[in-house]
Design a protein around this motif. Structure first.
Motif, PDB file in Angstrom:
ATOM      1  N   ALA A   1       0.832  -1.199   0.000  1.00 64.24           N
ATOM      2  CA  ALA A   1       0.000   0.000   0.000  1.00 64.24           C
ATOM      3  C   ALA A   1       0.868   1.250   0.000  1.00 64.24           C
ATOM      4  CB  ALA A   1      -0.932  -0.008   1.216  1.00 64.24           C
ATOM      5  N   LYS A   2       1.959   1.225   0.745  1.00 66.74           N
ATOM      6  CA  LYS A   2       2.876   2.368   0.808  1.00 66.74           C
ATOM      7  C   LYS A   2       3.538   2.606  -0.554  1.00 66.74           C
ATOM      8  CE  LYS A   2       4.915   5.088   3.903  1.00 66.74           C
ATOM      9  NZ  LYS A   2       4.191   6.093   4.631  1.00 66.74           N
ATOM     10  N   VAL A   3       3.950   1.539  -1.204  1.00 64.30           N
ATOM     11  CA  VAL A   3       4.571   1.649  -2.525  1.00 64.30           C
ATOM     12  C   VAL A   3       3.570   2.209  -3.529  1.00 64.30           C
ATOM     13  CG1 VAL A   3       5.507   0.308  -4.458  1.00 64.30           C
ATOM     14  CG2 VAL A   3       6.330  -0.103  -2.139  1.00 64.30           C
ATOM     15  N   ASP A   4       2.336   1.715  -3.505  1.00 62.18           N
ATOM     16  CA  ASP A   4       1.298   2.214  -4.410  1.00 62.18           C
ATOM     17  C   ASP A   4       1.006   3.688  -4.147  1.00 62.18           C
ATOM     18  OD1 ASP A   4       1.112  -0.269  -5.581  1.00 62.18           O
ATOM     19  OD2 ASP A   4      -0.729  -0.838  -4.538  1.00 62.18           O
ATOM     20  N   ASP A   5       0.955   4.067  -2.873  1.00 61.49           N
ATOM     21  CA  ASP A   5       0.695   5.452  -2.500  1.00 61.49           C
ATOM     22  C   ASP A   5       1.818   6.356  -3.000  1.00 61.49           C
ATOM     23  OD1 ASP A   5      -0.806   7.504  -1.106  1.00 61.49           O
ATOM     24  OD2 ASP A   5       0.828   7.501   0.358  1.00 61.49           O
TER      25      ASP A   5
END
Length: 124
Positions: free
Chosen positions: A45-49
């Motif tokens: 989720a952090k990478v996508d964000d």
């Protein structure tokens, strides 16, 4: 991200890359369903964000819109006039910002969310 299941083949489209995964026969349909319903990990989720923030900042019209809205916000008319884009382009970019939770609508004004203010702070 886009997912499709064709028989025992899982097709995944991510970042314009098609990934084909042949599912081994020992994986049951229930296991496959569980895999598809899985939420992203905190790291994913952090990478996508982060990728979404980069996408927002790399587009010149989006950068100009963020700077124009600034801390105090703007009406749609003011934003369109100052950024100098047509109605369709403005609406497209506004939708992008709202879906990314960078922009909120308060009455007739567009205001940056906390995430939007982070974008603003990263524009020289």
């Amino acid at each position: 991200m886009w997912l499709s299941i064709v028989g025992r083949v899982l097709l995944l489209l991510q970042d314009n890359t098609v990934i084909v995964i042949q599912m081994p026969p020992e994986i049951s349909d229930d296991d496959l369903e569980t895999m598809l319903e899985r939420k992203p990990t905190m790291r994913e989720a952090k990478v996508d964000d982060h990728a979404l923030m980069v996408k927002a900042l790399e587009h010149p019209v989006r950068r100009k819109m963020i700077k124009t809205i600034g801390v105090f916000g703007k009406t749609k008319y003011e934003l369109r006039k100052e950024v100098g884009v047509d109605e369709a382009m403005l609406n497209f970019q506004i939708d992008f910002f709202i879906k990314g939770n960078y922009l909120k609508v308060e009455g007739d004004n567009y205001r940056l969310t906390d995430r939007g203010l982070v974008l603003l702070s990263n524009i020289p």
